[in-house]
Motif scaffolding. Structure first.
Motif, PDB file in Angstrom:
ATOM      1  N   THR A  59       0.831  -1.207   0.000  1.00  0.00           N
ATOM      2  CA  THR A  59       0.000   0.000   0.000  1.00  0.00           C
ATOM      3  C   THR A  59       0.862   1.252   0.000  1.00  0.00           C
ATOM      4  O   THR A  59       2.014   1.238   0.419  1.00  0.00           O
ATOM      5  N   GLU A  60       0.256   2.322  -0.486  1.00  0.00           N
ATOM      6  CA  GLU A  60       0.874   3.640  -0.432  1.00  0.00           C
ATOM      7  C   GLU A  60      -0.221   4.626  -0.057  1.00  0.00           C
ATOM      8  O   GLU A  60      -1.257   4.694  -0.710  1.00  0.00           O
ATOM      9  N   THR A  61      -0.011   5.348   1.028  1.00  0.00           N
ATOM     10  CA  THR A  61      -0.988   6.308   1.525  1.00  0.00           C
ATOM     11  C   THR A  61      -0.427   7.708   1.377  1.00  0.00           C
ATOM     12  O   THR A  61       0.708   7.969   1.778  1.00  0.00           O
ATOM     13  N   VAL A  62      -1.222   8.595   0.808  1.00  0.00           N
ATOM     14  CA  VAL A  62      -0.818   9.983   0.652  1.00  0.00           C
ATOM     15  C   VAL A  62      -1.728  10.829   1.543  1.00  0.00           C
ATOM     16  O   VAL A  62      -2.953  10.743   1.449  1.00  0.00           O
ATOM     17  N   ILE A  63      -1.103  11.627   2.410  1.00  0.00           N
ATOM     18  CA  ILE A  63      -1.854  12.461   3.344  1.00  0.00           C
ATOM     19  C   ILE A  63      -1.623  13.923   2.993  1.00  0.00           C
ATOM     20  O   ILE A  63      -0.484  14.374   2.900  1.00  0.00           O
ATOM     21  N   PHE A  64      -2.726  14.644   2.826  1.00  0.00           N
ATOM     22  CA  PHE A  64      -2.669  16.068   2.524  1.00  0.00           C
ATOM     23  C   PHE A  64      -3.140  16.851   3.743  1.00  0.00           C
ATOM     24  O   PHE A  64      -3.967  16.389   4.510  1.00  0.00           O
ATOM     25  N   GLY A  65      -2.612  18.064   3.905  1.00  0.00           N
ATOM     26  CA  GLY A  65      -3.111  18.961   4.939  1.00  0.00           C
ATOM     27  C   GLY A  65      -2.439  18.839   6.293  1.00  0.00           C
ATOM     28  O   GLY A  65      -2.887  19.429   7.258  1.00  0.00           O
ATOM     29  N   MET A  66      -1.368  18.055   6.391  1.00  0.00           N
ATOM     30  CA  MET A  66      -0.694  17.923   7.673  1.00  0.00           C
ATOM     31  C   MET A  66       0.660  18.615   7.634  1.00  0.00           C
ATOM     32  O   MET A  66       1.559  18.293   8.387  1.00  0.00           O
ATOM     33  N   GLY A  67       0.795  19.539   6.725  1.00  0.00           N
ATOM     34  CA  GLY A  67       2.036  20.276   6.550  1.00  0.00           C
ATOM     35  C   GLY A  67       2.013  20.941   5.194  1.00  0.00           C
ATOM     36  O   GLY A  67       1.029  20.855   4.460  1.00  0.00           O
ATOM     37  N   PRO A  68       3.121  21.585   4.830  1.00  0.00           N
ATOM     38  CA  PRO A  68       3.143  22.295   3.552  1.00  0.00           C
ATOM     39  C   PRO A  68       3.110  21.361   2.342  1.00  0.00           C
ATOM     40  O   PRO A  68       2.689  21.760   1.263  1.00  0.00           O
ATOM     41  N   GLU A  69       3.549  20.113   2.520  1.00  0.00           N
ATOM     42  CA  GLU A  69       3.576  19.167   1.401  1.00  0.00           C
ATOM     43  C   GLU A  69       2.871  17.875   1.793  1.00  0.00           C
ATOM     44  O   GLU A  69       2.753  17.551   2.970  1.00  0.00           O
ATOM     45  N   THR A  91      -6.751  -6.250   7.134  1.00  0.00           N
ATOM     46  CA  THR A  91      -5.851  -5.788   8.188  1.00  0.00           C
ATOM     47  C   THR A  91      -4.647  -5.177   7.482  1.00  0.00           C
ATOM     48  O   THR A  91      -4.149  -5.722   6.503  1.00  0.00           O
ATOM     49  N   SER A  92      -4.223  -4.026   7.971  1.00  0.00           N
ATOM     50  CA  SER A  92      -3.090  -3.358   7.334  1.00  0.00           C
ATOM     51  C   SER A  92      -2.145  -2.830   8.392  1.00  0.00           C
ATOM     52  O   SER A  92      -2.512  -2.664   9.553  1.00  0.00           O
ATOM     53  N   SER A  93      -0.931  -2.590   7.944  1.00  0.00           N
ATOM     54  CA  SER A  93       0.066  -1.989   8.838  1.00  0.00           C
ATOM     55  C   SER A  93       1.019  -1.158   7.997  1.00  0.00           C
ATOM     56  O   SER A  93       1.141  -1.342   6.796  1.00  0.00           O
ATOM     57  N   GLY A  94       1.665  -0.238   8.657  1.00  0.00           N
ATOM     58  CA  GLY A  94       2.603   0.654   8.005  1.00  0.00           C
ATOM     59  C   GLY A  94       3.096   1.658   9.026  1.00  0.00           C
ATOM     60  O   GLY A  94       3.083   1.397  10.228  1.00  0.00           O
ATOM     61  N   GLU A  95       3.492   2.805   8.529  1.00  0.00           N
ATOM     62  CA  GLU A  95       3.916   3.886   9.404  1.00  0.00           C
ATOM     63  C   GLU A  95       3.113   5.118   9.047  1.00  0.00           C
ATOM     64  O   GLU A  95       2.903   5.419   7.885  1.00  0.00           O
ATOM     65  N   LEU A  96       2.663   5.834  10.056  1.00  0.00           N
ATOM     66  CA  LEU A  96       1.879   7.027   9.840  1.00  0.00           C
ATOM     67  C   LEU A  96       2.261   8.046  10.900  1.00  0.00           C
ATOM     68  O   LEU A  96       2.311   7.722  12.088  1.00  0.00           O
ATOM     69  N   MET A  97       2.577   9.237  10.474  1.00  0.00           N
ATOM     70  CA  MET A  97       2.994  10.316  11.371  1.00  0.00           C
ATOM     71  C   MET A  97       4.176   9.887  12.256  1.00  0.00           C
ATOM     72  O   MET A  97       4.246  10.167  13.440  1.00  0.00           O
ATOM     73  N   GLY A  98       5.088   9.125  11.644  1.00  0.00           N
ATOM     74  CA  GLY A  98       6.311   8.740  12.339  1.00  0.00           C
ATOM     75  C   GLY A  98       6.177   7.601  13.334  1.00  0.00           C
ATOM     76  O   GLY A  98       7.093   7.340  14.105  1.00  0.00           O
ATOM     77  N   ARG A  99       5.072   6.909  13.335  1.00  0.00           N
ATOM     78  CA  ARG A  99       4.926   5.784  14.249  1.00  0.00           C
ATOM     79  C   ARG A  99       4.236   4.617  13.562  1.00  0.00           C
ATOM     80  O   ARG A  99       3.533   4.797  12.563  1.00  0.00           O
ATOM     81  N   PRO A 100       4.411   3.393  14.094  1.00  0.00           N
ATOM     82  CA  PRO A 100       3.735   2.234  13.499  1.00  0.00           C
ATOM     83  C   PRO A 100       2.211   2.406  13.543  1.00  0.00           C
ATOM     84  O   PRO A 100       1.675   3.026  14.461  1.00  0.00           O
ATOM     85  N   TYR A 101       1.554   1.860  12.543  1.00  0.00           N
ATOM     86  CA  TYR A 101       0.112   2.032  12.378  1.00  0.00           C
ATOM     87  C   TYR A 101      -0.507   0.694  11.999  1.00  0.00           C
ATOM     88  O   TYR A 101       0.027  -0.030  11.156  1.00  0.00           O
ATOM     89  N   HIS A 102      -1.638   0.360  12.626  1.00  0.00           N
ATOM     90  CA  HIS A 102      -2.369  -0.872  12.315  1.00  0.00           C
ATOM     91  C   HIS A 102      -3.849  -0.538  12.170  1.00  0.00           C
ATOM     92  O   HIS A 102      -4.381   0.283  12.926  1.00  0.00           O
ATOM     93  N   ASN A 103      -4.507  -1.202  11.233  1.00  0.00           N
ATOM     94  CA  ASN A 103      -5.890  -0.897  10.898  1.00  0.00           C
ATOM     95  C   ASN A 103      -6.619  -2.193  10.590  1.00  0.00           C
ATOM     96  O   ASN A 103      -6.042  -3.102  10.002  1.00  0.00           O
TER      97      ASN A 103
END
Length: 151
Positions: A59-69, A91-103
């Motif tokens: 997966t690849e997640t793109v987050i907008f609005g949490m900084g200039p880019e 079930t997914s896992s990755g890193e989000l906002m600098g920490r491990p993420y699970h969904n």
């Protein structure tokens, strides 16, 4: 009988009459109502489309609005049947906002509403997120919309 029991009995009787009347609309017999229930509960072609999500994915997640880019993060997802032919679970896992993420997300098709529906939870927040939608005209992208509470 005391007054509370009489009131409760009257309410239950009224509810029973209402529910009976709800199944006999416009002179149609109860069998028509039961057929509509059966049709709404039977998996169909839209449920077969859920199989396209099954398997392991990068997966690849793109987050907008949490900084200039925009921020891009990578992860993995595993889709499997939760109840064959009716509901999938991801079930997914990755890193989000600098920490491990699970969904974890559950997705299915609601015959009554004629929409795909999702419900998901993750380890970053305490809310249940839900969405609903359908495939685009090309049938290549499933587009769902939902509300997200933001503090």
């Amino acid at each position: 009988m005391n007054r509370t029991r009489k009131t409760l009995t009257a309410v239950l009787l009224a509810a029973g009459v209402f529910l009976t009347c709800a199944f006999v609309q416009e002179g149609k017999p109860l069998a028509d109502g039961m057929k509509r229930w059966k049709d709404a509960c039977t998996p169909g072609p839209a449920h077969k489309d859920l199989a396209r999500f099954l398997g392991s994915w990068d997966t690849e997640t793109v987050i907008f609005g949490m900084g200039p880019e925009a921020t891009t993060t990578k992860g993995t997802a595993e889709w499997k049947w939760l109840f064959d032919g009716r509901w999938t679970q991801m079930t997914s896992s990755g890193e989000l906002m600098g920490r491990p993420y699970h969904n974890t997300m559950i997705m299915g098709y609601d015959n009554f509403r004629q929409k795909y529906t999702t419900a998901g939870v993750d380890d970053l927040q305490t809310t249940l997120t839900t969405s609903e939608g359908n495939f685009d005209q090309s049938r290549q992208a499933l587009i769902t919309y939902g509300k997200v509470d933001e503090p």
